[in-house]
Design a protein around this motif. Structure first.
Motif, PDB file in Angstrom:
ATOM      1  N   GLU A 200       0.828  -1.199   0.000  1.00 56.83           N
ATOM      2  CA  GLU A 200       0.000   0.000   0.000  1.00 56.83           C
ATOM      3  C   GLU A 200       0.868   1.257   0.000  1.00 56.83           C
ATOM      4  OE1 GLU A 200      -3.227   2.583   0.009  1.00 56.83           O
ATOM      5  OE2 GLU A 200      -2.993   0.488  -0.604  1.00 56.83           O
TER       6      GLU A 200
ATOM      7  N   TYR B 245       4.036   7.711   2.892  1.00 57.61           N
ATOM      8  CA  TYR B 245       2.703   7.132   3.094  1.00 57.61           C
ATOM      9  C   TYR B 245       2.168   7.481   4.484  1.00 57.61           C
ATOM     10  CZ  TYR B 245      -0.751   3.430   4.027  1.00 57.61           C
ATOM     11  OH  TYR B 245      -1.876   2.737   4.377  1.00 57.61           O
ATOM     12  N   ALA B 246       3.000   7.308   5.514  1.00 58.89           N
ATOM     13  CA  ALA B 246       2.570   7.558   6.889  1.00 58.89           C
ATOM     14  C   ALA B 246       2.322   9.045   7.129  1.00 58.89           C
ATOM     15  CB  ALA B 246       3.607   7.014   7.863  1.00 58.89           C
ATOM     16  N   ARG B 247       3.220   9.890   6.627  1.00 56.50           N
ATOM     17  CA  ARG B 247       3.051  11.325   6.841  1.00 56.50           C
ATOM     18  C   ARG B 247       1.792  11.857   6.175  1.00 56.50           C
ATOM     19  NH1 ARG B 247       7.250  15.316   4.132  1.00 56.50           N
ATOM     20  NH2 ARG B 247       5.888  14.816   2.389  1.00 56.50           N
ATOM     21  N   GLU B 248       1.563  11.463   4.929  1.00 56.97           N
ATOM     22  CA  GLU B 248       0.413  11.973   4.185  1.00 56.97           C
ATOM     23  C   GLU B 248      -0.910  11.447   4.721  1.00 56.97           C
ATOM     24  OE1 GLU B 248       0.607  14.262   1.450  1.00 56.97           O
ATOM     25  OE2 GLU B 248       2.562  14.438   2.427  1.00 56.97           O
ATOM     26  N   ASN B 249      -0.871  10.314   5.448  1.00 51.05           N
ATOM     27  CA  ASN B 249      -2.100   9.716   5.963  1.00 51.05           C
ATOM     28  C   ASN B 249      -2.236   9.818   7.476  1.00 51.05           C
ATOM     29  OD1 ASN B 249      -3.566   8.229   3.568  1.00 51.05           O
ATOM     30  ND2 ASN B 249      -1.379   7.854   3.272  1.00 51.05           N
ATOM     31  N   GLY B 250      -1.339  10.576   8.112  1.00 51.20           N
ATOM     32  CA  GLY B 250      -1.455  10.819   9.534  1.00 51.20           C
ATOM     33  C   GLY B 250      -1.191   9.612  10.403  1.00 51.20           C
ATOM     34  N   ILE B 251      -0.420   8.664   9.905  1.00 55.69           N
ATOM     35  CA  ILE B 251      -0.088   7.464  10.683  1.00 55.69           C
ATOM     36  C   ILE B 251       1.054   7.777  11.639  1.00 55.69           C
ATOM     37  CG2 ILE B 251       0.745   5.077  10.541  1.00 55.69           C
ATOM     38  CD1 ILE B 251      -0.525   4.989   7.725  1.00 55.69           C
TER      39      ILE B 251
ATOM     40  N   PHE C 254       0.914   4.118  -2.874  1.00 61.36           N
ATOM     41  CA  PHE C 254       0.633   5.510  -2.539  1.00 61.36           C
ATOM     42  C   PHE C 254       1.755   6.440  -3.012  1.00 61.36           C
ATOM     43  CE2 PHE C 254       0.475   9.233   0.204  1.00 61.36           C
ATOM     44  CZ  PHE C 254      -0.871   9.557   0.174  1.00 61.36           C
TER      45      PHE C 254
END
Length: 291
Positions: A95, A283-289, A99
């Motif tokens: 994923e 991926y984590a930064r853009e999705n707030g993970i 992304f």
């Protein structure tokens, strides 16, 4: 330095400017109102955009410039399809790769990366970019593109010759002393830790982690960023507090030490750990993970 205007187009795969320039690896590229990204590297100023899904357009770039510099800088000789396949070992990474499918790791100037990531320590990206740009305007070489002015990043010897008061003008706070100390140390030649080293690397384009860590302002995370984003070591897996939380949430499902995370990344993704880190980071930064 005066560079004539030219436009160069080339077919590419796996290149999306937003992914490349906003994944945290560089600080000299800015998106313009028209969606193009303008930046400075290698004493050159260009604007970059995609004409369609597979055509990269570089403004202010001759065919000679492309082949002698930008091709390598954008890492266009590497098959990122193979990289994606190699790191996609689980659904999480599949994923993340989907992304950030247009990420490519830039091969940036070693010394510029070194100073830029000293500035990045416990800092926000807009402030990092401002400090790097101010250093360039004050102490770099002017680059003309028509009526526009750009500036190359100052050399290590230039930075070493400056007083701390001079460097303080970039407003990098406590990091200014680190910049001064490290520039002076590197201007004197190979670090002491290199003198007995058997690894095939040298100060001008690549240093091993062991040689970087004793330098002022360089801890494990900054050292790994320098090695990865200069193209010196693609197995480096930069881990700060936030990346630690991301790895704990997505992989460990518990608290884990930085050493444990580094060992996992090295064993799991091997020589491609740095590519995996960038896909995960974006991926984590853009999705707030991990927030």
């Amino acid at each position: 330095m005066n560079i004539n205007s030219n436009i160069y187009k080339t077919k590419v795969k796996d290149f999306i400017p937003k992914h490349v320039f906003e994944c945290g690896q560089c600080f000299r590229w800015t998106m313009q109102d028209d969606g193009k990204y303008t930046g400075v590297a290698g004493g050159r100023a260009v604007s970059v955009y995609m004409e369609n899904e597979d055509t990269l357009v570089i403004e202010n770039c001759t065919e000679e410039d492309f082949h002698s510099f930008w091709h390598d800088y954008f890492d266009l000789g590497r098959d990122y399809g193979e990289i994606k396949e190699a790191v996609s070992k689980d659904d999480i990474m599949k994923e993340a790769v989907r992304f950030g499918s247009g990420i490519r790791l830039l091969k940036q100037d070693f010394n510029e990366v070194l100073i830029s990531f000293i500035i990045s320590s416990n800092n926000r990206i807009p402030r990092i970019m401002k400090s790097v740009e101010t250093l360039s305007k004050l102490y770099g070489e002017k680059i003309l593109w028509g009526s526009r002015e750009f500036f190359s990043f100052p050399t290590i010897n230039t930075l070493a010759s400056l007083s701390l008061e001079d460097i303080n003008l970039c407003r990098a706070g406590f990091r200014c002393k680190y910049i001064s100390n490290t520039a002076k140390a590197l201007s004197m030649g190979r670090p002491d830790t290199c003198k007995e080293c058997t690894l095939d690397c040298h100060f001008e384009n690549k240093l091993c982690r062991k040689a970087l860590l004793p330098l002022s302002g360089i801890g494990p995370k900054v050292a790994d960023c320098i090695l990865l984003f200069s193209g010196s070591d693609y197995s480096s897996f930069p881990t700060d507090v936030w990346v630690k939380r991301v790895m704990e949430e997505l992989y460990f499902k518990r608290e884990a030490s930085l050493k444990e995370i580094a060992a996992f990344a090295r064993d799991y993704w091997g020589e491609y750990a740095g590519f995996a880190q960038q896909y995960l980071f974006y991926y984590a930064r853009e999705n707030g993970i991990g927030v």
